[in-house]
Write a protein that holds these residues in place. Structure first.
Motif, PDB file in Angstrom:
ATOM      1  N   GLN A   1      29.980   6.029  74.538  1.00 35.77           N
ATOM      2  CA  GLN A   1      29.715   7.160  73.630  1.00 35.77           C
ATOM      3  C   GLN A   1      28.923   6.655  72.430  1.00 35.77           C
ATOM      4  N   ASP A   2      28.140   7.561  71.824  1.00 36.42           N
ATOM      5  CA  ASP A   2      27.267   7.151  70.713  1.00 36.42           C
ATOM      6  C   ASP A   2      28.043   6.478  69.587  1.00 36.42           C
ATOM      7  N   LYS A   3      29.303   6.899  69.372  1.00 32.96           N
ATOM      8  CA  LYS A   3      30.088   6.336  68.263  1.00 32.96           C
ATOM      9  C   LYS A   3      30.260   4.828  68.399  1.00 32.96           C
TER      10      LYS A   3
ATOM     11  N   LEU B   1      28.073   2.682  69.262  1.00 29.95           N
ATOM     12  CA  LEU B   1      26.881   1.921  68.883  1.00 29.95           C
ATOM     13  C   LEU B   1      26.636   1.919  67.378  1.00 29.95           C
TER      14      LEU B   1
ATOM     15  N   LYS C   1      36.275   3.150  69.875  1.00 29.86           N
ATOM     16  CA  LYS C   1      34.814   3.139  70.016  1.00 29.86           C
ATOM     17  C   LYS C   1      34.344   2.647  71.387  1.00 29.86           C
TER      18      LYS C   1
ATOM     19  N   ASP D   1      31.324   7.975  77.828  1.00 31.26           N
ATOM     20  CA  ASP D   1      30.877   9.364  77.804  1.00 31.26           C
ATOM     21  C   ASP D   1      31.102   9.881  79.225  1.00 31.26           C
TER      22      ASP D   1
ATOM     23  N   LYS E   1      28.514  12.319  80.846  1.00 34.14           N
ATOM     24  CA  LYS E   1      27.292  11.656  81.341  1.00 34.14           C
ATOM     25  C   LYS E   1      27.576  10.922  82.642  1.00 34.14           C
TER      26      LYS E   1
END
Ligand code: F0G
Length: 477
Positions: free
Chosen positions: A151-153, A155, A164, A168, A171
Motif C-alpha cells: 500500500q502507498d502508506k 512507501l 505499513k 493492497d 490491486k
C-alpha cells in the motif's frame, strides 16, 4: 512487562533478563576508524568486527542466546540420518506453526534458493508486499520476477500507521483476475517487511491476501524471518488481537500460509533456516532439492546443535518479554531521535531504528549514496556500524533506490540502554554537523545482485575533515 513507568514520569524500556556471558568490545581511535573504512572500501559490511565498537549492522545470527538455549545446545544428536534433534525441531514446528513437514537449511536465503528452484520458472511473477533482496535474487536466477503490492502508506518514511507492511489487496485481486494469473505460482507475504524499515503487516491483511490467493488457486508463501517483531506489533497495535496470546497470533498467521520459511538467524535466535508445509507432494519436491544442495534432509545445512538452539528459540519467541525487547529499545531510539529533530522512519518498526538518509543528507544528490555516506560518517564519529539500505545494497545504479536509509539494528539482548544512549548522542552530534557529510561514488561494483561488498570512494576529503572536527570536541579524550 518490558516498559516500566518512572516515578518522575514517562516510561523506560527495561531488560527482562540478567547477563551471564559477555564479550568485550573496544573503541579504536577516530583516525584508525577512517583507516578501517579505507580498507573496507567504505562499506560497513567489509569492516572487521574487532574494529567495531557497537555492532548494529544486523541482528542476523547475532542475537544473544537464553540460558535454556545454551543448555539445549548440548542435547544435540549428531547422527547423520534421523537425528533426534531433527525430530524434536519438527515436533516444535508442528506444535507452534501447525505444519507437518519441516526441512532445515543453512540460512534464510537457502530456503529461498530451494523454493525458487522448486516453484519458479522462466517468465513467472511472484506478488509480494515488498521485495527482499535475497528472495528477489533467487527468483530472478530462475527467470522469474517479483511484483510489489505494498500500500502507498508503506512507501512513506514518516507518518504513524501501525501496519505499513500491508498489501493492497484490491490491486492483488485485479492482478490475479487478469491474464497475469497464469504466470503466478506463489503469492508471497513478508511479515514484517524488512526493507521499508522493519514495518509490520496486520493479521487482517494477511488473512485477506491468503483468501484472495486461495480463491485463485495459488499457494501462499509466508516469510516469517522477522515475525518476532511482527507478533509484538500485532499484540500491541491490533485491538482485535490484544487479548490473544503470542502463540495464538502466531498460529493464526501460520494457518494463512501453505508454505512458511524463515531465517533461523532471526526467528529462533540461532544460525540456520527452515521450510515448513503441509502438502506432501510439495514437501517431497523441496526435500529432493535440500538433499542435493544443502545436506541430508534431517540436518539440511544446519548443525544438530543449532537445531536444538532453534527449537528452544521457538519456545522463547512465545514469551512477550522476549519479543518486546527489540521493539521497545527501537521505539526508545526513535522517540529520542524525534525529540532531537533527527529524521527517522516512523512509527518505530522492528529489527532496528532506521535513519532517513534522504532527509539527513538532503544536501547530497540522490545518486550520491546518501545512505552509504551516512553509514560511513556514523562509524567515524562513534565506531558504531549500521547498514546502508539504498543505492549500494539495492544495486540500482541506473535508477534511484526507493529509499535511502541507514539501519541501526538492535540485536536482541546484546546491547544495554547505555549503548543505545551513546548511539543517540553521537548520531545527534553528526546530525548537527550533517553538512560535513560528503558524497560517495562507485569504485568497484561486484557482480551479483546481493553481495553487499561494493567498494565506494568518497568524493573529496570530507571524511578526514569530519574526523578532525569530531576530534576537536574532546569527547574521546
Ligand atoms: N527474508 C528476510 C525478511 C530477511 O530479513 C532476510 C535476511 C532473509 C530473508 C534472508 O535470510 O540472511 O538468513 O539468508 N535479512 C538479513 C538482515 C540479511 O540483516 O536484514 P538469511
Amino acid at each position: 512487562m518490558s516498559k516500566i513507568k518512572l516515578y518522575g514520569g514517562g516510561t523506560l524500556p527495561i531488560e527482562m533478563h540478567r547477563v551471564s556471558t559477555v564479550h568485550p568490545i573496544r573503541l579504536i581511535p577516530v583516525e584508525e576508524r577512517v583507516a578501517a573504512l579505507d580498507e573496507a572500501g567504505n562499506c560497513s559490511y567489509n569492516l572487521k568486527s574487532e574494529d567495531v565498537f557497537i555492532d548494529m549492522l544486523t541482528d542476523s545470527g547475532f542475537n544473544a542466546m537464553s540460558d535454556a538455549q545454551a543448555g539445549a545446545f548440548h542435547l544435540a544428536d549428531f547422527a547423520y540420518a534421523g537425528s533426534e534433534s531433527y525430530y524434536r525441531m519438527a515436533d516444535k514446528v508442528r506444535e507452534i506453526l501447525g505444519k507437518d513437514y519441516f526441512l532445515p537449511v543453512h540460512q534464510g536465503r537457502a530456503c529461498e534458493h530451494m523454493l525458487a528452484k522448486a516453484f519458479v520458472k522462466q517468465g513467472d511473477l511472484i506478488p509480494t508486499n515488498f521485495h527482499f533482496c535475497t528472495f528477489q535474487t533467487q527468483t530472478r536466477l530462475q527467470g522469474g520476477d517479483l511484483v510489489e503490492f505494498l500500500q502507498d502508506k508503506g512507501l512513506v518514511t514518516g507518518g504513524d500507521d501501525g501496519f505499513k507492511g500491508d498489501y493492497d489487496v484490491e490491486k492483488l485481486e485485479a492482478f490475479l483476475s487478469s491474464t497475469a494469473r497464469e504466470r503466478v505460482p506463489l503469492v508471497r507475504i513478508e511479515a514484517g517487511t524488512n526493507l521499508i524499515g522493519g514495518q509490520p503487516i496486520s493479521l487482517d491483511n494477511i488473512n485477506a491476501v491468503s483468501e484472495t490467493a486461495h480463491r485463485h488457486g495459488i499457494r501462499v508463501l509466508l516469510d516469517m524471518s522477522l515475525v518476532m517483531d511482527n507478533l509484538h506489533f500485532i499484540k500491541t497495535r491490533d485491538k482485535k488481537r490484544a487479548g490473544l496470546s503470542v502463540r495464538a497470533i502466531m498460529r493464526e498467521m501460520a494457518d494463512a500460509a501453505d508454505i512458511i520459511y524463515f531465517s533461523g538467524r532471526k526467528l529462533g535466535f540461532a544460525r540456520g533456516g527452515g521450510i515448513c508445509m503441509n502438502d506432501e507432494a510439495d514437501f517431497k519436491r523441496v526435500r529432493a532439492l535440500v538433499s542435493c544442495y544443502e545436506g541430508f534432509p534431517t540436518f539440511g545445512g544446519m548443525s544438530s546443535a543449532e537445531l536444538e538452539v532453534m527449537r528452544q528459540g521457538f519456545d522463547d519467541t512465545m514469551d512477550e518479554n522476549v519479543i518486546s525487547q527489540g521493539p521497545d529499545f527501537i521505539e526508545y531510539m526513535v522517540e529520542e531521535f524525534k525529540k532531537r529533530g533527527v529524521p527517522v522512519v516512523t512509527p518505530a518498526g522492528g529489527l532496528g531504528c532506521h535513519l532517513d538518509a534522504d532527509r539527513f543528507c538532503a544536501h547530497l544528490g540522490r545518486r550520491e549514496f546518501r545512505g552509504a555516506a551516512l553509514a560511513a560518517a556514523i562509524y567515524i564519529v562513534s565506531g558504531v556500524r549500521g547498514m546502508e539500505r539504498g543505492l549500494s545494497s539495492e544495486k540500482h545504479e541506473d535508477s534511484i533506490a526507493p529509499f535511502e536509509l541507514v539501519r541501526l539494528a538492535v540485536p536482541r539482548r546484546v546491547y544495554t540502554l547505555s549503548h543505545i544512549k551513546y548511539v543517540i548522542d553521537r548520531v545527534t552530534w553528526l546530525y548537527e554537523h550533517r553538512e560535513m557529510i560528503g558524497a560517495m561514488r562507485w569504485e568497484e561494483e561486484i557482480e551479483g545482485d546481493h553481495l553487499f561488498t561494493d567498494f565506494l570512494r568518497p568524493v573529496g576529503d570530507w571524511r578526514e575533515k569530519l574526523a578532525a572536527e569530531y576530534k576537536k570536541t574532546g569527547l574521546e579524550d
